[in-house]
Design a protein around this motif. Structure first.
Motif, PDB file in Angstrom:
ATOM      1  N   UNK A   1       0.832  -1.205   0.000  1.00 50.65           N
ATOM      2  CA  UNK A   1       0.000   0.000   0.000  1.00 50.65           C
ATOM      3  C   UNK A   1       0.869   1.258   0.000  1.00 50.65           C
ATOM      4  N   UNK A   2       1.899   1.270   0.845  1.00 50.23           N
ATOM      5  CA  UNK A   2       2.788   2.434   0.904  1.00 50.23           C
ATOM      6  C   UNK A   2       3.592   2.569  -0.387  1.00 50.23           C
ATOM      7  N   UNK A   3       4.051   1.432  -0.912  1.00 49.72           N
ATOM      8  CA  UNK A   3       4.847   1.464  -2.143  1.00 49.72           C
ATOM      9  C   UNK A   3       4.024   2.021  -3.306  1.00 49.72           C
ATOM     10  N   UNK A   4       2.747   1.669  -3.361  1.00 47.58           N
ATOM     11  CA  UNK A   4       1.901   2.085  -4.495  1.00 47.58           C
ATOM     12  C   UNK A   4       1.718   3.601  -4.573  1.00 47.58           C
ATOM     13  N   UNK A   5       1.939   4.283  -3.462  1.00 45.03           N
ATOM     14  CA  UNK A   5       1.770   5.743  -3.429  1.00 45.03           C
ATOM     15  C   UNK A   5       3.100   6.488  -3.521  1.00 45.03           C
ATOM     16  N   UNK A   6       4.204   5.768  -3.350  1.00 42.96           N
ATOM     17  CA  UNK A   6       5.517   6.412  -3.251  1.00 42.96           C
ATOM     18  C   UNK A   6       5.884   7.216  -4.494  1.00 42.96           C
ATOM     19  N   UNK A   7       5.624   6.661  -5.677  1.00 39.94           N
ATOM     20  CA  UNK A   7       6.035   7.319  -6.921  1.00 39.94           C
ATOM     21  C   UNK A   7       5.272   8.612  -7.191  1.00 39.94           C
ATOM     22  N   UNK A   8       4.129   8.801  -6.539  1.00 38.21           N
ATOM     23  CA  UNK A   8       3.321   9.998  -6.770  1.00 38.21           C
ATOM     24  C   UNK A   8       4.046  11.269  -6.316  1.00 38.21           C
ATOM     25  N   UNK A   9       5.045  11.102  -5.434  1.00 34.68           N
ATOM     26  CA  UNK A   9       5.789  12.255  -4.911  1.00 34.68           C
ATOM     27  C   UNK A   9       6.998  12.607  -5.784  1.00 34.68           C
ATOM     28  N   UNK A  10       7.337  11.743  -6.731  1.00 31.92           N
ATOM     29  CA  UNK A  10       8.583  11.902  -7.491  1.00 31.92           C
ATOM     30  C   UNK A  10       8.538  13.074  -8.467  1.00 31.92           C
ATOM     31  N   UNK A  11       9.637  13.833  -8.504  1.00 32.75           N
ATOM     32  CA  UNK A  11       9.775  14.920  -9.474  1.00 32.75           C
ATOM     33  C   UNK A  11      10.523  14.445 -10.721  1.00 32.75           C
ATOM     34  N   UNK A  12      11.312  13.392 -10.542  1.00 32.81           N
ATOM     35  CA  UNK A  12      12.063  12.798 -11.653  1.00 32.81           C
ATOM     36  C   UNK A  12      11.865  11.289 -11.638  1.00 32.81           C
ATOM     37  N   UNK A  13      12.304  10.633 -12.722  1.00 31.97           N
ATOM     38  CA  UNK A  13      12.176   9.175 -12.848  1.00 31.97           C
ATOM     39  C   UNK A  13      13.562   8.562 -13.054  1.00 31.97           C
ATOM     40  N   UNK A  14      13.889   7.570 -12.234  1.00 40.90           N
ATOM     41  CA  UNK A  14      15.120   6.811 -12.442  1.00 40.90           C
ATOM     42  C   UNK A  14      14.742   5.527 -13.172  1.00 40.90           C
ATOM     43  N   UNK A  15      15.123   5.369 -14.437  1.00 46.16           N
ATOM     44  CA  UNK A  15      14.702   4.201 -15.228  1.00 46.16           C
ATOM     45  C   UNK A  15      15.212   2.880 -14.633  1.00 46.16           C
ATOM     46  N   UNK A  16      14.368   1.876 -14.706  1.00 45.68           N
ATOM     47  CA  UNK A  16      14.754   0.511 -14.317  1.00 45.68           C
ATOM     48  C   UNK A  16      14.966  -0.256 -15.617  1.00 45.68           C
ATOM     49  N   UNK A  17      16.183  -0.693 -15.866  1.00 48.58           N
ATOM     50  CA  UNK A  17      16.515  -1.295 -17.161  1.00 48.58           C
ATOM     51  C   UNK A  17      16.254  -2.792 -17.214  1.00 48.58           C
ATOM     52  N   UNK A  18      16.336  -3.473 -16.062  1.00 48.89           N
ATOM     53  CA  UNK A  18      16.160  -4.936 -16.046  1.00 48.89           C
ATOM     54  C   UNK A  18      14.712  -5.311 -16.343  1.00 48.89           C
ATOM     55  N   UNK A  19      14.509  -6.316 -17.172  1.00 49.26           N
ATOM     56  CA  UNK A  19      13.172  -6.780 -17.532  1.00 49.26           C
ATOM     57  C   UNK A  19      12.715  -7.944 -16.658  1.00 49.26           C
ATOM     58  N   UNK A  20      13.653  -8.650 -16.059  1.00 45.72           N
ATOM     59  CA  UNK A  20      13.349  -9.825 -15.230  1.00 45.72           C
ATOM     60  C   UNK A  20      13.119  -9.392 -13.784  1.00 45.72           C
ATOM     61  N   UNK A  21      12.164 -10.038 -13.108  1.00 45.87           N
ATOM     62  CA  UNK A  21      11.858  -9.698 -11.717  1.00 45.87           C
ATOM     63  C   UNK A  21      13.085  -9.826 -10.822  1.00 45.87           C
ATOM     64  N   UNK A  22      13.825 -10.907 -10.975  1.00 41.29           N
ATOM     65  CA  UNK A  22      15.001 -11.154 -10.127  1.00 41.29           C
ATOM     66  C   UNK A  22      16.054 -10.071 -10.338  1.00 41.29           C
ATOM     67  N   UNK A  23      16.361  -9.780 -11.605  1.00 43.35           N
ATOM     68  CA  UNK A  23      17.369  -8.764 -11.903  1.00 43.35           C
ATOM     69  C   UNK A  23      16.882  -7.362 -11.535  1.00 43.35           C
ATOM     70  N   UNK A  24      15.587  -7.109 -11.729  1.00 44.11           N
ATOM     71  CA  UNK A  24      15.025  -5.800 -11.383  1.00 44.11           C
ATOM     72  C   UNK A  24      15.126  -5.570  -9.878  1.00 44.11           C
ATOM     73  N   UNK A  25      14.859  -6.604  -9.103  1.00 39.62           N
ATOM     74  CA  UNK A  25      14.958  -6.485  -7.645  1.00 39.62           C
ATOM     75  C   UNK A  25      16.397  -6.169  -7.237  1.00 39.62           C
ATOM     76  N   UNK A  26      17.364  -6.839  -7.875  1.00 43.99           N
ATOM     77  CA  UNK A  26      18.780  -6.578  -7.582  1.00 43.99           C
ATOM     78  C   UNK A  26      19.153  -5.147  -7.964  1.00 43.99           C
ATOM     79  N   UNK A  27      18.639  -4.695  -9.124  1.00 41.36           N
ATOM     80  CA  UNK A  27      18.924  -3.339  -9.578  1.00 41.36           C
ATOM     81  C   UNK A  27      18.361  -2.312  -8.602  1.00 41.36           C
TER      82      UNK A  27
END
Length: 264
Positions: free
Chosen positions: A149-175
């Protein structure tokens, strides 16, 4: 008064809806799924039936339809129908004006086009990879050490976006863990996560025939950050349904049960 049931046995949550012969929803239950699908379905049915004084057990339902990941495991079900059909019918019941759906479940993502009678016009599904599903968001929330629930609202405060390049769940989590460790703003990382999932939904939305608006179903429909990202990427209005979007599969199953039961 006769009553009709729909039980959506999902990989993450099991949902049950009971409606009366007029189509009015009289009971609903959402429970975390157990390893044993039969037990999950039985428990959700029992808890829903407790809310309807005229019913003693599932056998008192005039007709019961099972759907979802474990649809063959629903006790006393008269038949089972695919979750794609049930989500389409559920959305049609909730808001007949909506003709395009992105359903983000625990293990897959679907794009569904709804016809004028609530049946499926066309659909596309990504079930080869868990990236962008409910499991993916659970992993991301774990990486942030916060609730979904908290995570789902976190991005609403962002002024910029840091791209996530990994497409796989495991690699994305590590990134993500690496970015957090580097001290990058957590809201901007979250915005990158939401954006990456929204881009995955793009193809599904197009195959669903979305033109000006779309709705989300499944538990991820409650993710405010994802809704905002989808609106930006797809340039479509995301419609909020008047009924809990996580219940759409069970509601559609109950409506199919009503139609089939009354036709007997």
């Amino acid at each position: 008064m006769k009553y009709y049931g729909g039980c959506d046995s999902g990989s993450t949550y099991t949902k049950c809806v009971i409606i009366d012969e007029n189509g009015k929803m009289v009971a609903d239950v959402t429970l975390k799924s157990r390893i044993n699908s039969v037990q999950s379905c039985q428990e959700s049915l029992d808890k829903a039936i407790e809310k309807v004084p005229e019913l003693k057990n599932a056998k008192d339902l005039a007709y019961l339809v099972g759907t979802g990941y474990g649809r063959n495991k629903v006790p006393f079900a008269d038949e089972n129908i695919s979750e794609i059909s049930c989500h389409a019918m559920g959305v049609h019941v909730a808001d007949p004006t909506v003709k395009a759906i992105i359903d983000i479940g625990g293990q897959d993502v679907k794009g569904i086009a709804v016809d004028t009678d609530g049946t499926v016009k066309n659909f596309a599904m990504n079930d080869k990879c868990s990236a962008g599903t409910g499991r993916f968001f659970e992993a991301m929330a774990r990486a942030f050490e916060m609730s979904l629930s908290d995570f789902s609202k976190l991005s609403l405060k962002a002024k910029n976006v840091i791209p996530i390049t990994a497409q796989c769940t495991v690699f994305a989590e590590s990134e993500v863990i690496s970015l957090v460790g580097e001290g990058k703003p957590m809201d901007e990382i979250a915005a990158g996560i939401e954006l990456s999932v929204a881009k995955r939904c793009f193809v599904m939305a197009k195959k669903a025939g979305a033109v000006d608006k779309i709705t989300l179903t499944g538990g991820c429909a409650k993710n405010d950050g994802l809704k905002e990202a989808i609106e930006k990427v797809l340039k479509l209005k995301v419609i909020d349904l008047p009924i809990d979007p996580q219940l759409m599969g069970a509601l559609g199953a109950a409506e199919f049960a009503r139609q089939k039961g009354m036709a007997k």
